[in-house]
Motif scaffolding. Structure first.
Motif, PDB file in Angstrom:
ATOM      1  N   GLU A   1      14.166  12.482 -20.125  1.00 50.25           N
ATOM      2  CA  GLU A   1      14.137  13.954 -20.197  1.00 50.25           C
ATOM      3  C   GLU A   1      12.976  14.570 -19.428  1.00 50.25           C
ATOM      4  O   GLU A   1      13.007  15.761 -19.131  1.00 50.25           O
ATOM      5  CB  GLU A   1      14.089  14.402 -21.659  1.00 50.25           C
ATOM      6  N   SER A   2      11.942  13.793 -19.158  1.00 51.39           N
ATOM      7  CA  SER A   2      10.841  14.334 -18.355  1.00 51.39           C
ATOM      8  C   SER A   2      10.108  13.206 -17.656  1.00 51.39           C
ATOM      9  O   SER A   2      10.120  12.062 -18.112  1.00 51.39           O
ATOM     10  CB  SER A   2       9.886  15.162 -19.208  1.00 51.39           C
ATOM     11  N   VAL A   3       9.507  13.576 -16.537  1.00 54.82           N
ATOM     12  CA  VAL A   3       8.843  12.583 -15.689  1.00 54.82           C
ATOM     13  C   VAL A   3       7.458  13.096 -15.344  1.00 54.82           C
ATOM     14  O   VAL A   3       7.258  14.296 -15.141  1.00 54.82           O
ATOM     15  CB  VAL A   3       9.657  12.357 -14.391  1.00 54.82           C
ATOM     16  N   GLU A   4       6.499  12.188 -15.310  1.00 52.91           N
ATOM     17  CA  GLU A   4       5.150  12.542 -14.881  1.00 52.91           C
ATOM     18  C   GLU A   4       4.821  11.755 -13.617  1.00 52.91           C
ATOM     19  O   GLU A   4       4.981  10.533 -13.570  1.00 52.91           O
ATOM     20  CB  GLU A   4       4.139  12.206 -15.974  1.00 52.91           C
ATOM     21  N   LEU A   5       4.386  12.484 -12.602  1.00 51.64           N
ATOM     22  CA  LEU A   5       4.096  11.873 -11.303  1.00 51.64           C
ATOM     23  C   LEU A   5       2.612  12.028 -11.018  1.00 51.64           C
ATOM     24  O   LEU A   5       2.091  13.137 -11.065  1.00 51.64           O
ATOM     25  CB  LEU A   5       4.918  12.608 -10.244  1.00 51.64           C
ATOM     26  N   GLN A   6       1.964  10.939 -10.729  1.00 47.37           N
ATOM     27  CA  GLN A   6       0.538  10.982 -10.405  1.00 47.37           C
ATOM     28  C   GLN A   6       0.359  11.105  -8.897  1.00 47.37           C
ATOM     29  O   GLN A   6       1.046  10.420  -8.130  1.00 47.37           O
ATOM     30  CB  GLN A   6      -0.139   9.701 -10.891  1.00 47.37           C
ATOM     31  N   LEU A   7      -0.560  11.963  -8.501  1.00 49.54           N
ATOM     32  CA  LEU A   7      -0.845  12.190  -7.079  1.00 49.54           C
ATOM     33  C   LEU A   7      -2.307  11.844  -6.819  1.00 49.54           C
ATOM     34  O   LEU A   7      -3.170  12.718  -6.920  1.00 49.54           O
ATOM     35  CB  LEU A   7      -0.580  13.651  -6.716  1.00 49.54           C
ATOM     36  N   LEU A   8      -2.542  10.612  -6.521  1.00 46.31           N
ATOM     37  CA  LEU A   8      -3.919  10.125  -6.411  1.00 46.31           C
ATOM     38  C   LEU A   8      -4.223   9.737  -4.972  1.00 46.31           C
ATOM     39  O   LEU A   8      -3.316   9.468  -4.184  1.00 46.31           O
ATOM     40  CB  LEU A   8      -4.101   8.905  -7.326  1.00 46.31           C
ATOM     41  N   PRO A   9      -5.515   9.690  -4.628  1.00 47.51           N
ATOM     42  CA  PRO A   9      -5.847   9.171  -3.303  1.00 47.51           C
ATOM     43  C   PRO A   9      -5.479   7.692  -3.240  1.00 47.51           C
ATOM     44  O   PRO A   9      -5.313   7.048  -4.282  1.00 47.51           O
ATOM     45  CB  PRO A   9      -7.359   9.360  -3.207  1.00 47.51           C
ATOM     46  N   PRO A  10      -5.343   7.133  -2.045  1.00 47.50           N
ATOM     47  CA  PRO A  10      -4.958   5.725  -1.947  1.00 47.50           C
ATOM     48  C   PRO A  10      -5.957   4.816  -2.659  1.00 47.50           C
ATOM     49  O   PRO A  10      -7.159   5.004  -2.534  1.00 47.50           O
ATOM     50  CB  PRO A  10      -4.982   5.453  -0.435  1.00 47.50           C
ATOM     51  N   ALA A  11      -5.436   3.890  -3.430  1.00 52.16           N
ATOM     52  CA  ALA A  11      -6.274   2.885  -4.096  1.00 52.16           C
ATOM     53  C   ALA A  11      -5.816   1.523  -3.591  1.00 52.16           C
ATOM     54  O   ALA A  11      -4.949   1.423  -2.726  1.00 52.16           O
ATOM     55  CB  ALA A  11      -6.106   3.015  -5.602  1.00 52.16           C
ATOM     56  N   GLY A  12      -6.392   0.468  -4.135  1.00 44.81           N
ATOM     57  CA  GLY A  12      -6.008  -0.882  -3.702  1.00 44.81           C
ATOM     58  C   GLY A  12      -4.564  -1.170  -4.049  1.00 44.81           C
ATOM     59  O   GLY A  12      -4.049  -0.693  -5.054  1.00 44.81           O
ATOM     60  N   GLY A  13      -3.897  -1.920  -3.213  1.00 40.93           N
ATOM     61  CA  GLY A  13      -2.546  -2.376  -3.535  1.00 40.93           C
ATOM     62  C   GLY A  13      -1.455  -1.365  -3.249  1.00 40.93           C
ATOM     63  O   GLY A  13      -0.364  -1.462  -3.817  1.00 40.93           O
ATOM     64  N   VAL A  14      -1.720  -0.385  -2.402  1.00 40.37           N
ATOM     65  CA  VAL A  14      -0.682   0.589  -2.057  1.00 40.37           C
ATOM     66  C   VAL A  14       0.465  -0.125  -1.335  1.00 40.37           C
ATOM     67  O   VAL A  14       0.232  -0.958  -0.454  1.00 40.37           O
ATOM     68  CB  VAL A  14      -1.262   1.695  -1.148  1.00 40.37           C
TER      69      VAL A  14
ATOM     70  N   GLU B   1       8.070   2.762 -16.552  1.00 41.28           N
ATOM     71  CA  GLU B   1       6.956   3.181 -15.696  1.00 41.28           C
ATOM     72  C   GLU B   1       7.067   2.544 -14.323  1.00 41.28           C
ATOM     73  O   GLU B   1       7.617   1.447 -14.182  1.00 41.28           O
ATOM     74  CB  GLU B   1       5.619   2.706 -16.283  1.00 41.28           C
ATOM     75  N   VAL B   2       6.500   3.239 -13.348  1.00 47.23           N
ATOM     76  CA  VAL B   2       6.204   2.630 -12.046  1.00 47.23           C
ATOM     77  C   VAL B   2       4.688   2.666 -11.958  1.00 47.23           C
ATOM     78  O   VAL B   2       4.096   3.746 -11.969  1.00 47.23           O
ATOM     79  CB  VAL B   2       6.821   3.446 -10.885  1.00 47.23           C
ATOM     80  N   ARG B   3       4.060   1.532 -11.938  1.00 49.70           N
ATOM     81  CA  ARG B   3       2.598   1.538 -12.016  1.00 49.70           C
ATOM     82  C   ARG B   3       1.917   1.528 -10.652  1.00 49.70           C
ATOM     83  O   ARG B   3       0.732   1.779 -10.551  1.00 49.70           O
ATOM     84  CB  ARG B   3       2.119   0.317 -12.813  1.00 49.70           C
ATOM     85  N   GLU B   4       2.685   1.215  -9.623  1.00 47.55           N
ATOM     86  CA  GLU B   4       2.076   1.083  -8.300  1.00 47.55           C
ATOM     87  C   GLU B   4       2.048   2.419  -7.563  1.00 47.55           C
ATOM     88  O   GLU B   4       2.699   3.374  -7.958  1.00 47.55           O
ATOM     89  CB  GLU B   4       2.871   0.065  -7.445  1.00 47.55           C
ATOM     90  N   GLN B   5       1.304   2.442  -6.465  1.00 46.82           N
ATOM     91  CA  GLN B   5       1.331   3.583  -5.549  1.00 46.82           C
ATOM     92  C   GLN B   5       2.185   3.211  -4.354  1.00 46.82           C
ATOM     93  O   GLN B   5       2.052   2.117  -3.797  1.00 46.82           O
ATOM     94  CB  GLN B   5      -0.079   3.899  -5.053  1.00 46.82           C
ATOM     95  N   TYR B   6       3.036   4.137  -3.933  1.00 52.54           N
ATOM     96  CA  TYR B   6       3.928   3.897  -2.793  1.00 52.54           C
ATOM     97  C   TYR B   6       3.713   4.961  -1.721  1.00 52.54           C
ATOM     98  O   TYR B   6       3.449   6.128  -2.041  1.00 52.54           O
ATOM     99  CB  TYR B   6       5.394   3.984  -3.233  1.00 52.54           C
ATOM    100  N   VAL B   7       3.876   4.561  -0.479  1.00 53.58           N
ATOM    101  CA  VAL B   7       3.913   5.517   0.629  1.00 53.58           C
ATOM    102  C   VAL B   7       5.378   5.772   0.966  1.00 53.58           C
ATOM    103  O   VAL B   7       6.137   4.832   1.215  1.00 53.58           O
ATOM    104  CB  VAL B   7       3.196   4.954   1.882  1.00 53.58           C
ATOM    105  N   LEU B   8       5.753   7.053   0.965  1.00 56.33           N
ATOM    106  CA  LEU B   8       7.142   7.410   1.255  1.00 56.33           C
ATOM    107  C   LEU B   8       7.201   8.213   2.556  1.00 56.33           C
ATOM    108  O   LEU B   8       6.487   9.210   2.700  1.00 56.33           O
ATOM    109  CB  LEU B   8       7.700   8.258   0.096  1.00 56.33           C
ATOM    110  N   ASP B   9       8.039   7.770   3.464  1.00 59.53           N
ATOM    111  CA  ASP B   9       8.311   8.544   4.682  1.00 59.53           C
ATOM    112  C   ASP B   9       9.333   9.616   4.296  1.00 59.53           C
ATOM    113  O   ASP B   9      10.514   9.310   4.072  1.00 59.53           O
ATOM    114  CB  ASP B   9       8.862   7.609   5.768  1.00 59.53           C
TER     115      ASP B   9
END
Lengths: 255, 314
Positions: free
Chosen positions: A130-143, A102-110
């Motif tokens: 075999e499969s990936v789930e990507l969360q698309l959430l508004p910015p939260a703490g710790g971005v 897992e990647v638990r954090e939120q990242y900003v990607l240019d």
């Protein structure tokens, strides 16, 4: 010790046998903005015939869950939202899929930078991704990353679109509306064996295909204007929402 | 010391009895019969609008719709032991049936057709799997006309939905939507009690119902959320013959949905209408036919609204 003493000892030790959930691994992960055809990022023609040129484009993503096993379509609808596993990989199965990492954090990607954003060293277990789930959430703490570029949303971009001599400057700024599984891209397909021997070199790379994010947008239908007299591209436009939510807008490879 | 020995023998005795009973469960459980049936519920019988569990189901764009036929091919029913993953009992089929036939809808079974029985099934909890598969020559038919059966066989269809729809100002049109899908459903949850699979009762008949839920066909979303029932996008691709066929659905681009007037399809408040594919459709298949195929795949349930894992084989 009598025989039954030994028996009890053996039975006891048998019961306490350690059960491992898989061989633990650590691997490097990254994310990058790319084009679905492998060309340089920044300019492309979308399916509606608009030639799009981007000046800026930032994308906020995470958490990300990497699974062994593929999701089943009919199984999703109507089930309670599983959410992100938030547990040690290897101990969790979701929809009969094993969580490998897992990647638990939120990242900003240019998206236009053209080089990979380092997501650090990730712990997981061996298996075939075999499969990936990507969360698309508004910015939260710790971005992690240039949060200021996000303007408080999930996708932000400035550019222009041209078709038959008509030029439309636009400012995309949106967060996917809440509701059900809207803010989760499930079932991004992958085929990446993750073994202890393999992951010592290279990295797992999540690719976000910029041309597909904007692939369905008909810029001629934008009517609202915002800052700098640019047309506003937001969550009211089904084309951009479809592009961001499409599992085909993302890819995962080992490189 | 003697007391300790007695204790050890006692423990061993308990373990023996416990172990023996655990090892002989299936043999002692007996056998039962599983009755296989099909239904399309209120939505098929009444069309739209109809009331389902106290909720009125109607199109937001004003259409009224009635089904005249629902032909489906079912087969390869397998009842599988969950642990061993082996097939405990099965029914091969396949069977082509018209669920709107008078014999089904007009009988005393409220639209439910019992089409086969599987006897001597171990009285256990078993996983349920089945297929919806293309019609082939020589297939067993029930209530299907020769003409419909021949067309389904020739085109390799597994589903055929036929009916009429009308809307004030737009008039009446017909639809005849055949699909060549080959779908496998497995590990179904049981809509009756929300458990996994089917608990087969000893010396009794246990029902196993494949439920076609036609409301899925016209929802504007393949994901969770606030789906609305719409028909404008289907109606808009009908030709001068006022008949919508499946190939015409492919001409309806989901990224630029057209309405009856050929202009962009809009809500009554002027907002553009979008169908939510839940990120499932490939970029080169963003059309109503591909969307409809997913919707039909989602429409099959088990024992009420139980959900299955589904796989598209073709």
């Amino acid at each position: 010790m009598r025989w039954y003493g030994w028996l009890c000892l053996v039975v006891g030790l048998w019961g306490c046998e350690a059960k491992t959930s898989g061989v633990k691994i650590q691997f490097q992960a990254s994310a990058v903005g790319a084009m679905s055809d492998g060309k340089p990022v920044g300019a492309f023609e979308n399916r509606q015939g608009w030639k799009v040129t981007l000046e800026k484009a930032h994308f906020l993503f995470g958490p990300v869950v990497f699974y062994e096993g593929k999701p089943r379509v009919a199984w999703w609808r109507g089930l309670p939202r599983w959410g992100v596993a938030y547990a040690d990989p290897g101990h969790v199965t979701v929809d009969n899929r094993k969580v490998l990492a897992e990647v638990r954090e939120q990242y900003v990607l240019d998206l236009l930078k053209g080089e990979a954003l380092d997501l650090g060293k990730r712990s997981g277990i061996e298996g075939t991704l075999e499969s990936v789930e990507l969360q698309l959430l508004p910015p939260a703490g710790g971005v992690i990353g240039a949060l200021a570029e996000m303007e408080g949303v999930t996708f932000s971009a400035i550019g222009q679109a041209e078709k038959a001599g008509e030029i439309r400057k636009f400012h995309a700024k949106l967060t996917i509306p809440e509701g059900g599984t809207q803010r989760s891209v499930q079932g991004i397909e992958a085929e990446v064996p993750l073994s202890a021997a393999k992951v010592t070199t290279g990295r797992l790379e999540v690719r976000i295909f910029v041309d597909r994010l904007l692939g369905s947008v008909d810029f001629g239908e934008l009517s609202e204007k915002g800052e700098g007299e640019r047309y506003a591209l937001n969550e009211k436009d089904g084309g951009i929402v479809q592009g961001i939510r499409s599992r085909y807008s993302y890819g995962v490879v080992w490189r | 010391m003697r007391d300790l020995r007695r204790f050890v023998w006692f423990v061993c005795g308990v373990c023996f009895v416990w172990g023996a009973s655990a090892c002989t469960g299936e043999d002692f459980a007996g056998k039962g019969t599983v009755a296989l049936s099909l239904s399309g519920g209120e939505a098929l019988r009444e069309g739209f609008p109809h009331s389902e569990s106290g909720t009125m189901r109607s199109f937001v764009d004003g259409w009224k719709l009635k089904f005249t036929k629902l032909l489906i091919v079912v087969g390869d029913v397998a009842l599988v032991r969950p642990e061993k993953k082996d097939v405990a009992a099965s029914w091969k089929g396949p069977l082509l049936v018209d669920m709107m036939a008078e014999a089904v809808q007009g009988g005393g079974t409220q639209g439910t057709l019992e089409f086969a029985e599987i006897k001597d099934v171990p009285a256990l909890r078993l996983n349920v799997g089945f297929s919806v598969l293309p019609a082939t020559a020589g297939i067993e038919k029930k209530y299907a006309t020769e003409a419909d059966a021949s067309e389904m066989i020739a085109k390799g269809w597994s589903f055929l939905f036929e009916g009429t729809a009308n809307k004030e100002g737009a008039g009446e049109l017909k639809f005849r939507l055949g699909l060549p899908l080959h779908l496998r459903y497995s590990e179904c949850s049981n809509g009756k009690d929300s458990t996994l699979g089917l608990a087969v009762e000893s010396n009794k008949k246990t029902g196993a119902l494949i439920y076609v839920h036609p409301i899925h066909l016209f929802w504007d979303s393949l994901g969770e959320g606030k789906s609305k029932l719409r028909f404008d996008a289907f109606a808009a691709v009908a030709g001068d013959d006022k008949l919508v066929v499946s190939d015409e659905l492919a001409t309806q681009d989901l990224t630029k949905l057209k309405g009856l007037n050929g202009e962009r399809l809009k809500e009554t408040d002027g907002a553009l209408v979008y169908y939510d594919d839940n990120g499932l459709l490939p970029p080169d298949q963003l059309n109503l036919l591909a969307f409809f195929q997913f919707a039909v795949r989602d429409s099959i349930h088990f024992n009420g609204l139980g959900l299955c894992k589904s796989e598209r084989i073709r």
